[in-house]
Design a protein around this motif. Structure first.
Motif, PDB file in Angstrom:
ATOM      1  N   TYR A  62       0.987  -0.904   0.190  1.00 45.38           N
ATOM      2  CA  TYR A  62      -0.207   0.206   0.007  1.00 45.38           C
ATOM      3  C   TYR A  62       1.561   1.375   0.192  1.00 45.38           C
ATOM      4  CZ  TYR A  62      -2.634   3.705   2.257  1.00 45.38           C
ATOM      5  OH  TYR A  62      -3.070   4.961   2.696  1.00 45.38           O
ATOM      6  N   GLN A  63       2.045   1.345   0.854  1.00 38.45           N
ATOM      7  CA  GLN A  63       2.772   2.620   0.870  1.00 38.45           C
ATOM      8  C   GLN A  63       3.281   2.749  -0.337  1.00 38.45           C
ATOM      9  OE1 GLN A  63       3.212   5.070   2.739  1.00 38.45           O
ATOM     10  NE2 GLN A  63       1.429   4.045   4.062  1.00 38.45           N
ATOM     11  N   LEU A  64       3.742   1.145  -0.896  1.00 42.99           N
ATOM     12  CA  LEU A  64       4.751   1.282  -2.516  1.00 42.99           C
ATOM     13  C   LEU A  64       4.241   3.101  -3.308  1.00 42.99           C
ATOM     14  CD1 LEU A  64       7.269   0.555  -3.390  1.00 42.99           C
ATOM     15  CD2 LEU A  64       5.974  -1.391  -4.953  1.00 42.99           C
ATOM     16  N   GLY A  65       2.610   1.655  -3.686  1.00 40.94           N
ATOM     17  CA  GLY A  65       1.578   2.425  -4.493  1.00 40.94           C
ATOM     18  C   GLY A  65       0.792   3.531  -4.357  1.00 40.94           C
ATOM     19  N   LEU A  66       1.159   4.138  -2.795  1.00 43.63           N
ATOM     20  CA  LEU A  66       0.603   5.641  -2.450  1.00 43.63           C
ATOM     21  C   LEU A  66       1.623   5.998  -3.060  1.00 43.63           C
ATOM     22  CD1 LEU A  66      -0.949   7.491  -1.062  1.00 43.63           C
ATOM     23  CD2 LEU A  66      -0.116   7.048   1.410  1.00 43.63           C
ATOM     24  N   ILE A  67       3.426   6.091  -2.868  1.00 42.72           N
ATOM     25  CA  ILE A  67       4.313   6.565  -3.217  1.00 42.72           C
ATOM     26  C   ILE A  67       4.544   6.717  -4.292  1.00 42.72           C
ATOM     27  CG2 ILE A  67       7.267   7.120  -2.868  1.00 42.72           C
ATOM     28  CD1 ILE A  67       6.541   5.955  -0.332  1.00 42.72           C
ATOM     29  N   SER A  68       3.944   5.961  -5.030  1.00 46.51           N
ATOM     30  CA  SER A  68       4.227   6.232  -6.306  1.00 46.51           C
ATOM     31  C   SER A  68       3.673   6.719  -6.725  1.00 46.51           C
ATOM     32  CB  SER A  68       4.222   4.482  -7.143  1.00 46.51           C
ATOM     33  OG  SER A  68       2.996   3.969  -6.872  1.00 46.51           O
ATOM     34  N   LEU A 278      22.201  -3.321 -16.017  1.00 49.93           N
ATOM     35  CA  LEU A 278      21.068  -3.012 -14.666  1.00 49.93           C
ATOM     36  C   LEU A 278      19.788  -3.997 -14.844  1.00 49.93           C
ATOM     37  CD1 LEU A 278      21.033   0.918 -15.286  1.00 49.93           C
ATOM     38  CD2 LEU A 278      21.747  -0.653 -13.412  1.00 49.93           C
ATOM     39  N   VAL A 279      19.186  -3.883 -14.366  1.00 50.04           N
ATOM     40  CA  VAL A 279      18.641  -4.442 -14.725  1.00 50.04           C
ATOM     41  C   VAL A 279      17.376  -3.927 -13.555  1.00 50.04           C
ATOM     42  CG1 VAL A 279      18.859  -6.944 -14.871  1.00 50.04           C
ATOM     43  CG2 VAL A 279      19.057  -5.915 -12.318  1.00 50.04           C
ATOM     44  N   LEU A 280      16.029  -4.390 -13.347  1.00 49.65           N
ATOM     45  CA  LEU A 280      14.848  -3.147 -12.691  1.00 49.65           C
ATOM     46  C   LEU A 280      15.139  -3.434 -11.439  1.00 49.65           C
ATOM     47  CD1 LEU A 280      11.190  -4.366 -14.538  1.00 49.65           C
ATOM     48  CD2 LEU A 280      13.171  -2.152 -14.458  1.00 49.65           C
ATOM     49  N   ASN A 281      15.465  -4.335 -10.461  1.00 44.12           N
ATOM     50  CA  ASN A 281      15.921  -3.699  -9.103  1.00 44.12           C
ATOM     51  C   ASN A 281      16.567  -3.065  -8.984  1.00 44.12           C
ATOM     52  OD1 ASN A 281      14.035  -4.809  -7.635  1.00 44.12           O
ATOM     53  ND2 ASN A 281      15.068  -6.958  -7.133  1.00 44.12           N
ATOM     54  N   VAL A 282      18.163  -3.133  -9.987  1.00 45.35           N
ATOM     55  CA  VAL A 282      18.781  -2.339  -9.106  1.00 45.35           C
ATOM     56  C   VAL A 282      18.697  -0.874  -9.587  1.00 45.35           C
ATOM     57  CG1 VAL A 282      21.649  -1.810  -9.471  1.00 45.35           C
ATOM     58  CG2 VAL A 282      20.929  -4.488  -9.027  1.00 45.35           C
ATOM     59  N   TYR A 283      17.514  -0.870 -10.911  1.00 47.07           N
ATOM     60  CA  TYR A 283      17.910   0.339 -11.262  1.00 47.07           C
ATOM     61  C   TYR A 283      16.324   1.793 -10.691  1.00 47.07           C
ATOM     62  CZ  TYR A 283      15.278   3.909 -15.151  1.00 47.07           C
ATOM     63  OH  TYR A 283      15.705   5.307 -15.940  1.00 47.07           O
ATOM     64  N   ALA A 284      15.855   0.629  -9.848  1.00 47.91           N
ATOM     65  CA  ALA A 284      14.789   1.270  -9.123  1.00 47.91           C
ATOM     66  C   ALA A 284      15.784   1.875  -7.895  1.00 47.91           C
ATOM     67  CB  ALA A 284      13.598   0.263  -8.749  1.00 47.91           C
ATOM     68  N   TYR A 285      16.870   0.919  -7.372  1.00 53.10           N
ATOM     69  CA  TYR A 285      17.712   1.546  -6.532  1.00 53.10           C
ATOM     70  C   TYR A 285      18.109   2.661  -6.796  1.00 53.10           C
ATOM     71  CZ  TYR A 285      21.539   1.195  -3.027  1.00 53.10           C
ATOM     72  OH  TYR A 285      22.755   1.438  -2.195  1.00 53.10           O
ATOM     73  N   GLN A 286      18.853   2.855  -7.845  1.00 51.71           N
ATOM     74  CA  GLN A 286      19.697   3.983  -7.807  1.00 51.71           C
ATOM     75  C   GLN A 286      18.788   5.355  -8.060  1.00 51.71           C
ATOM     76  OE1 GLN A 286      21.449   3.275 -11.796  1.00 51.71           O
ATOM     77  NE2 GLN A 286      22.959   2.638 -11.022  1.00 51.71           N
ATOM     78  N   LYS A 287      17.417   5.004  -8.964  1.00 55.31           N
ATOM     79  CA  LYS A 287      15.911   5.908  -8.508  1.00 55.31           C
ATOM     80  C   LYS A 287      15.957   6.856  -6.854  1.00 55.31           C
ATOM     81  CE  LYS A 287      15.865   7.200 -13.299  1.00 55.31           C
ATOM     82  NZ  LYS A 287      16.006   8.408 -13.792  1.00 55.31           N
ATOM     83  N   ALA A 288      15.706   5.443  -6.402  1.00 55.14           N
ATOM     84  CA  ALA A 288      15.630   5.597  -5.280  1.00 55.14           C
ATOM     85  C   ALA A 288      16.638   6.177  -4.020  1.00 55.14           C
ATOM     86  CB  ALA A 288      14.586   5.126  -4.580  1.00 55.14           C
ATOM     87  N   PHE A 289      17.410   5.679  -4.336  1.00 54.46           N
ATOM     88  CA  PHE A 289      18.308   6.432  -3.645  1.00 54.46           C
ATOM     89  C   PHE A 289      19.464   6.693  -4.171  1.00 54.46           C
ATOM     90  CE2 PHE A 289      15.838   1.960  -1.863  1.00 54.46           C
ATOM     91  CZ  PHE A 289      15.586   3.043  -0.004  1.00 54.46           C
ATOM     92  N   ALA A 290      20.072   6.527  -4.885  1.00 57.67           N
ATOM     93  CA  ALA A 290      20.897   7.352  -5.223  1.00 57.67           C
ATOM     94  C   ALA A 290      20.884   8.709  -6.063  1.00 57.67           C
ATOM     95  CB  ALA A 290      21.768   7.152  -7.017  1.00 57.67           C
ATOM     96  N   SER A 298       9.748   4.061  -6.379  1.00 56.24           N
ATOM     97  CA  SER A 298       8.708   3.181  -5.838  1.00 56.24           C
ATOM     98  C   SER A 298       7.025   2.480  -7.074  1.00 56.24           C
ATOM     99  CB  SER A 298       7.291   3.756  -4.799  1.00 56.24           C
ATOM    100  OG  SER A 298       8.548   4.463  -4.218  1.00 56.24           O
ATOM    101  N   ALA A 299       7.309   3.718  -7.483  1.00 55.61           N
ATOM    102  CA  ALA A 299       6.783   3.476  -9.479  1.00 55.61           C
ATOM    103  C   ALA A 299       7.329   2.215  -9.919  1.00 55.61           C
ATOM    104  CB  ALA A 299       7.079   4.351 -10.164  1.00 55.61           C
ATOM    105  N   ILE A 300       8.563   1.944 -10.374  1.00 54.97           N
ATOM    106  CA  ILE A 300       9.596   0.346 -11.014  1.00 54.97           C
ATOM    107  C   ILE A 300       8.980  -0.369 -10.061  1.00 54.97           C
ATOM    108  CG2 ILE A 300      11.225  -0.687 -11.166  1.00 54.97           C
ATOM    109  CD1 ILE A 300      12.565   2.411 -11.853  1.00 54.97           C
ATOM    110  N   GLY A 301       9.360  -0.242  -8.530  1.00 57.97           N
ATOM    111  CA  GLY A 301       8.658  -1.720  -8.215  1.00 57.97           C
ATOM    112  C   GLY A 301       7.514  -1.983  -7.745  1.00 57.97           C
ATOM    113  N   VAL A 302       6.042  -1.260  -8.134  1.00 61.15           N
ATOM    114  CA  VAL A 302       4.312  -1.397  -8.628  1.00 61.15           C
ATOM    115  C   VAL A 302       4.613  -2.002  -9.820  1.00 61.15           C
ATOM    116  CG1 VAL A 302       2.663  -0.911  -9.807  1.00 61.15           C
ATOM    117  CG2 VAL A 302       3.755   0.592  -7.004  1.00 61.15           C
ATOM    118  N   VAL A 303       5.438  -1.474 -10.466  1.00 60.73           N
ATOM    119  CA  VAL A 303       5.599  -1.998 -12.611  1.00 60.73           C
ATOM    120  C   VAL A 303       6.446  -3.810 -11.981  1.00 60.73           C
ATOM    121  CG1 VAL A 303       7.058  -2.581 -14.546  1.00 60.73           C
ATOM    122  CG2 VAL A 303       5.594  -0.153 -13.750  1.00 60.73           C
TER     123      VAL A 303
END
Length: 326
Positions: A62-68, A278-290, A298-303
């Motif tokens: 729920y939090q993942l979808g909300l932040i996205s 890059l794969v989606l998990n690493v790409y999401a990490y770079q977008k979110a934290f780097a 979060s949008a990548i996680g929902v996808v």
């Protein structure tokens, strides 16, 4: 003088008439069940597990979808700017990014290769376990379980050392000189694939081996007596009987390999040169934290979640159409 009382004789039964036999015992009466609370009894037993799963899965999703759906960057986290609702703006930004589409395609192809290789190696070794003696079987099982129990970070570090261009023994044995496996895009993906298969095939091997041992030996012996080869026995007899088990290991492998993070991050240094691995998990990490773009991460996680749910539901639906019981 007293006379005995006269007893009337029963009339003789007509010819062909059936004499009454002894009565069959009546079945015991069943007490009616009370349906007041019995329907809720299983749910009461499951309630603690459902509460734990709800807290560990549903609320984070729920939090993942909300932040996205929000604009949520470092400015909003620190309180410098207010959080605003973006709707599908983050998803529009994501799908309009050519790098995201490239990473998505690479993730799908890499995960598919890992799943096929893991199933092939695991099933082949499961069949091998049924052909060898007890001592080699025990040694193979212990080696496989050791690989399975190794943490992903440790296993990735060991594989990087084995294929190191300066100190690794693999290049020396193969005579490859100072070849750097992590420099090229495809060689780096191949190296990560080897490590993923190495740490994933024991689950498939043990599960399929248990399923093979549950098959009646008479069925396999009859197929062998009919002249079928080992490959034909596996394809026509063993695999159809193991289909429910193969469904489980396939879905598990798809989920695990699609979410690969540690192996890519450790072995390619965070996604390879210029993000070529890059794969989606690493790409999401770079977008979110780097990059501190938490909403895009979060949008990548929902996808990723929707893709995995779709693959699982489609696979189960196809098996339902074929009449398989899961």
């Amino acid at each position: 003088m007293t006379t005995a009382p006269r007893t009337e004789k029963a009339a003789p039964a007509p010819a062909g008439a059936r004499l009454p036999g002894p009565r069959a015992p009546r079945p015991p009466r069943r007490t009616p069940r009370r349906h007041g609370g019995s329907a809720w009894t299983p749910w009461l037993y499951l309630l603690p597990a459902l509460v734990v799963l709800g807290g560990l899965l549903l609320y984070p999703i729920y939090q993942l979808g909300l932040i996205s759906f929000l604009e949520y960057t470092q400015a909003q986290v620190s309180g410098g700017q207010p959080t605003t609702f973006q709707g599908l703006g983050n998803y529009a930004t994501l799908f309009s990014d050519p790098q995201f589409r490239q990473v998505l395609l690479a993730t799908v192809l890499f995960a598919a290769a890992c799943v096929v290789a893991t199933l092939a190696v695991g099933c082949a070794l499961a069949v091998l376990l049924t052909r060898i003696r007890a001592l080699p079987r025990l040694a193979l099982m212990l080696a496989a379980l050791g690989a399975w129990a190794t943490p992903a970070v440790t296993g990735s570090t060991v594989w990087v050392f084995l294929f190191d261009p300066d100190y690794g023994p693999v290049n020396r044995v193969l005579g490859l000189g100072d070849l750097s496996w992590t420099y090229g895009r495809y060689s780096a993906f191949a190296l990560v694939l080897f490590e993923v298969v190495w740490c994933s095939f024991p689950f498939v091997m043990v599960t399929v081996y248990a399923g093979i041992k549950a098959i009646p030996s008479e069925v396999l012996e009859a197929a062998a007596l009919d002249g079928a080869s080992q490959w034909r026995i596996w394809r026509s007899v063993t695999a159809p009987m193991l289909r429910p088990i193969l469904v489980v290991v396939t879905i598990q492998s798809i989920i695990w390999d699609f979410k690969v993070f540690t192996q890519i991050y450790v072995m390619t240094g965070g996604g390879g040169i210029a993000g070529q691995n890059l794969v989606l998990n690493v790409y999401a990490y770079q977008k979110a934290f780097a990059s501190s773009q938490y909403s895009l991460g979060s949008a990548i996680g929902v996808v990723m979640l929707l893709i995995l749910l779709t693959v699982t539901l489609v696979y189960l639906r196809l098996l339902r159409r074929q009449g398989e019981e899961l």
